[in-house]
Design a protein around this motif. Structure first.
Motif, PDB file in Angstrom:
ATOM      1  N   HIS A 266       0.864  -1.191   0.000  1.00  0.00           N
ATOM      2  CA  HIS A 266       0.000   0.000   0.000  1.00  0.00           C
ATOM      3  C   HIS A 266       0.895   1.233   0.000  1.00  0.00           C
ATOM      4  N   HIS A 288      -8.033   1.309  -0.150  1.00  0.00           N
ATOM      5  CA  HIS A 288      -8.804   0.855  -1.312  1.00  0.00           C
ATOM      6  C   HIS A 288      -7.882   0.417  -2.454  1.00  0.00           C
ATOM      7  N   ASP A 289      -6.655   0.893  -2.446  1.00  0.00           N
ATOM      8  CA  ASP A 289      -5.721   0.613  -3.543  1.00  0.00           C
ATOM      9  C   ASP A 289      -4.510  -0.183  -3.026  1.00  0.00           C
ATOM     10  N   TYR A 290      -4.769  -1.382  -2.599  1.00  0.00           N
ATOM     11  CA  TYR A 290      -3.670  -2.220  -2.143  1.00  0.00           C
ATOM     12  C   TYR A 290      -3.604  -3.454  -3.054  1.00  0.00           C
ATOM     13  N   ARG A 291      -2.466  -4.154  -2.981  1.00  0.00           N
ATOM     14  CA  ARG A 291      -2.353  -5.395  -3.735  1.00  0.00           C
ATOM     15  C   ARG A 291      -1.531  -6.399  -2.924  1.00  0.00           C
TER      16      ARG A 291
END
Length: 935
Positions: A266, A288-291
């Protein structure tokens, strides 16, 4: 023609001096005085000699206040057990006891002494504690006696008696000899307010609001490389904790070896989070924008290093099977000095058992940022520092169950200190105790699994406390090498001195008095110091079976039964089992009975320590002890017990029914009955009397079984039903004509009196363990030869009476229909009393089909003047189908004939209203003037 008022003199109207009102608050103390004068308890002991033993061992209440309703429930239950077993033919002595040591008494004495305490020696302070406890023993004893509880009240056991304290010291010595006792540094529950260790049984789990924080710890570059991750992206282990104050002691982070853990990226930074919790954690963080970059098993992280969030040191990642996915991140912050799992993990990985918190719950100088600050007060400062350092990922508060000290009510902490322990596993104590549990009979049965679960999961028993008022841990230490002195000879001298002078001797005598003159340590040193800690009070009370059952000739070891609240599965039941198993090789009890807590009528727990306990003294003053005793019997004590004004009112109402509908009415009809001369042989009783005696015998037998199975509420319900249904609503109503109008010595009347006498004798016997005062009063008023008290009698078995159950069932089904017909006619104004009616039974059946071989006057049975049988073609009334008989219709007609002026039945031979029927003329003619009852 005689006036009807003259006829009244020829009736056998009820007579008794037994009052309707018990006036229990005034009369119970008089009966207590009588019991004292005749030495009733000793008489019971003398009469019971030689019978099989049944010993209930009393769990000692705490001697620090007047009794409350919980005490009353407990002691009345025990008294019911003892009295019922005595009446069942056992020798059941009752030796009451008191728990006299410990923190609550020490607290109260410190408050009473104030600043004077600072100038007192330990021995003088202990004497003040002893006086305090002795005073409350006297007050509680008076309260318990007032409840009608019989026992050896002036020869009780007390944990502070010299003999008892000697037994405790001897038991400790025996445990040390087994090799089960050790002193070690371990995290234990610690009350920072009272500054002492606590056992699990000394904490209560109450709702507590705690900070709930997520903190990140950065892994070292070497650790990141070992995972084949780029070191330019920082990698953090994310933990969750509700105890920020333990973070200064963090030395490790635990993961579960077979769980999957995700590396979550993140904003250019990587985080380790259990895969199953990634969604929940990222939502909480608002990401909301993790991988997910990589996935590892937890075992891959073992021994990786990380930097502490705000202190200049490193920690390591360790493996722990206790890690769960219930909450948090799947990575557990680990402080070996502040938790059991943490401690065990720390020992396994060779970590320091680090505890930078002192006995007052304050940070030590090892934590300079907050040195001297109480740990709970430091929580917000620690959170703020984490935020400043960028280590705080999320913060909120949660309310959750948290351990609190059972006395001061403050939240406790886990803190590693040097304490004395009894090992649960070193010599197999845990397994031995578990093997004993199934050999015990548990009431209710779930008690077995409850205690077994506690024994399976409990840590080693911490037996040391940092207080003054108790039995000291009698160990000497060599001043040179610090080895403890624990020889059998030393403990023998300690025990001998304690038996003469009590445990105060430890504080008053020099070390030399406990050793032989030539005693030397193995290192050659001859100077020693005393251990200053005292024993856990649960060790004290857990020794009661050794100090009492094994030393008093009237008792037996093991006890037949222990009876206490279900909280004692983690208290007295458990400590007694461990000491019994550890030193005697068996449980000290054959049966265990547990009761619930007392709750008010809105479902809230009542507690003396919270100030919500209800004093029984007010109930005794206003209503009498027997009302409290009946309340104890009417509730199912195995569950939590409801207590309050409305349920006490129900008990008082039930008491009136039992006293008047049952006892008083039966007594009033036995005024001219001598069971030795007037009783009718069972085989010659009228069928209606055989029926009621059979019902009463069934009730007495069921109550006998209920006493054996500790189901006292069954006794209450069966007795109340017998009084209000079988007697009041049926038999007594049906029998009035026989009792009042037949000749005094007629077979019919004597038959009814015989049944009533047996019923009353059964009733008073069944009631004696519960309504101890009232049953004794009833028994005193009964005719015939008697003991000086009902409590010297055995529970009677009523005569076995064979009856045609099916025939009686048919008759009562029919009677119920007849009653409905009569009630409707009464409501319509067609009749007043039921004797003004004749009943007509319509149907194609014979009386024998209905009644079998019963000899029953149906007119008396229905309480009408006549009963006629008609064929079914005239059916016009209420219909009832009776198996084996067929359809019967019931109609009513105005009674034919004139009303007898004596029995009020309508008879055709009565010439005019107020005249006599043939039966009454014959009765009057047969009565000699001397036999006319005096009304």
């Amino acid at each position: 023609m005689a006036e009807s008022s003259d006829y009244k003199k020829t009736l056998n109207l009820p007579q008794t001096t037994f009052p309707m009102k018990g006036n229990l608050p005034q009369n119970e103390p008089k009966r207590l005085e009588r019991w004292r004068e005749i030495d009733l308890y000793q008489r019971i002991r003398d009469k019971s000699e030689g019978r099989p033993k049944f010993v209930l061992h009393d769990g000692p209440p705490y001697a620090n206040g007047r009794i409350h309703t919980g005490h009353a429930l407990n002691k009345i239950l025990k008294d019911i057990v003892v009295k019922s077993r005595t009446m069942l033919g056992y020798d059941s002595p009752y030796v009451p006891g008191w728990d006299c040591h410990g923190l609550p008494i020490e607290h109260e004495v410190r408050k009473e002494l104030g600043s004077k305490r600072n100038t007192m020696s330990p021995a003088d302070f202990r004497r003040a504690c002893r006086d305090f406890a002795a005073n409350y023993v006297d007050l509680q004893r008076a309260d318990f006696i007032r409840l009608g509880i019989l026992g050896d009240w002036f020869n009780p056991y007390m944990t502070m008696s010299f003999d008892y304290e000697a037994t405790i010291a001897g038991a400790l010595g025996r445990f040390i000899e087994t090799g089960m006792v050790y002193k070690g540094l371990k995290p234990i529950l610690w009350c920072w307010f009272d500054q002492t260790a606590l056992a699990e049984a000394e904490v209560e789990y109450e709702d507590h609001t705690s900070p709930s924080i997520y903190v990140r710890f950065r892994l070292t570059d070497e650790s990141v490389k070992s995972l084949d991750l780029p070191i330019e992206k920082p990698l953090y282990a994310v933990i969750w904790t509700t105890t920020p104050w333990t973070l200064p002691a963090n030395l490790a982070i635990a993961v579960k070896p077979d769980y999957e853990y995700s590396i979550v990226e993140h904003e250019g930074t990587n985080y380790i989070i259990a895969s199953d919790l990634v969604n929940a954690v990222t939502q909480k963080f608002g990401w909301h924008d993790y991988r997910v970059v990589k996935i590892f098993k937890g075992s891959a992280f073992e021994y990786l290093k990380y930097r502490h969030a705000f202190l200049p040191r490193e920690g390591i990642v360790v493996l722990g099977d206790y890690v769960t996915l219930d909450a948090g991140t799947g990575l557990v912050h680990t402080s070996p000095g502040h938790g059991a799992d943490d401690f065990n993990t720390g020992k396994r990985y060779g970590l320091d058992i680090y505890t930078p918190v002192n006995h007052r719950g304050e940070f030590t100088d090892d934590v300079p940022l907050w040195a001297g600050m109480q740990v709970f007060k430091a929580n917000p400062l620690i959170i703020e520092l984490l935020r400043e350092r960028g280590a705080l990922m999320h913060a909120e508060t949660i309310t959750h169950p948290y351990p609190h000290c059972w006395r001061c009510k403050n939240p406790v902490i886990f803190r590693a200190t040097e304490q004395w322990f009894i090992s649960m596993d070193e010599k197999g104590l845990r397994q031995a105790a578990l093997e004993q549990i199934p050999k015990v009979k548990w009431f209710p049965p779930w008690g077995e699994d409850r205690l077994a679960g506690m024994i399976e999961n409990r840590p080693d028993w911490c037996i040391s406390r940092q207080r003054l008022w108790g039995v000291p841990i009698t160990v000497l230490y060599c001043e040179q090498c610090a080895l403890p002195v624990t020889s059998p000879e030393f403990f023998a001298r300690v025990t001998e001195l304690f038996r003469r002078e009590g445990a105060d001797a430890w504080f008053e005598h020099p070390v030399s008095d406990f050793l032989t003159p030539d005693f030397r340590c193995t290192c050659g040193c001859a100077t020693f110091r005393k251990e200053s800690d005292i024993l856990d009070v649960w060790f004290d009370s857990g020794c009661s079976h050794l100090a009492v059952l094994k030393t008093r000739s009237e008792l037996t070891w093991p006890a037949e039964v222990y009876l206490e609240g279900h909280d004692q599965h983690r208290g007295w039941f458990q400590s007694s089992l461990l000491i019994g198993t550890g030193l005697e090789g068996a449980a000290p009890y054959r049966q265990v009975v547990t009761c619930g807590f007392i709750i008010n009528e809105t479902g809230e727990k009542m507690s003396k320590s919270r100030g919500t306990g209800v004093s029984p003294q007010e109930v005794i003053r206003d209503s009498g002890a027997d009302i409290l005793r009946l309340w104890v019997a009417m509730v199912d004590y195995r569950d939590d017990v409801v207590y309050g004004k409305s349920i006490l009112a129900r008990a008082a109402d039930a008491y009136k029914k039992i006293r008047n509908t049952g006892a008083r009415y039966l007594l009033s009809n036995l005024f001219d009955f001598d069971p030795q001369h007037d009783a009718v042989p069972i085989g010659k009783l009228r069928d209606i009397d055989r029926w009621v005696l059979s019902r009463a015998a069934e009730v007495v037998e069921r109550c006998r079984r209920a006493y054996e199975e500790y189901e006292f509420h069954v006794v209450y319900h069966r007795v109340l039903d017998l009084c209000t249904v079988d007697l009041s609503a049926l038999y007594l109503d049906i029998s009035k004509d026989t009792m009042y109008c037949e000749a005094p010595k007629s077979l019919e009347r004597r038959s009814a009196q015989t049944a009533m006498y047996h019923i009353l004798r059964g009733l008073v016997g069944v009631l004696a363990p519960i309504l101890s005062f009232t049953a004794d009063e009833i028994y005193e008023a009964m005719p015939g030869p008697k003991e000086v008290s009902v409590h010297l009698t055995e529970l009677p078995q009523l005569p076995a009476v064979g009856i045609d159950v099916q025939a009686w069932d048919r008759l009562f089904v029919l009677r119920e229909m007849v009653s409905k017909v009569l009630e409707r006619a009464r409501a319509a104004g067609q009749i007043g009393q039921s004797l003004e009616a004749d009943i007509v039974l319509h149907g194609n059946f014979s009386p024998k089909a209905l009644m079998g071989d019963l000899d029953v006057d149906l007119a008396k049975f229905f309480i009408v003047s006549h009963v006629d049988f008609r064929p079914p073609d005239e059916i016009v009334g209420d219909v009832v189908d009776i198996p084996g008989v067929g359809t019967i219709a019931v109609t009513m007609a105005p009674a034919r004939g004139k009303k007898c002026g004596r029995c009020w039945q309508y008879r055709e031979e009565v010439a005019e209203d107020g005249g006599l029927c043939a039966r009454c003329e014959g009765v009057i003619a047969s009565i000699a003037p001397s036999e006319v009852p005096t009304v």
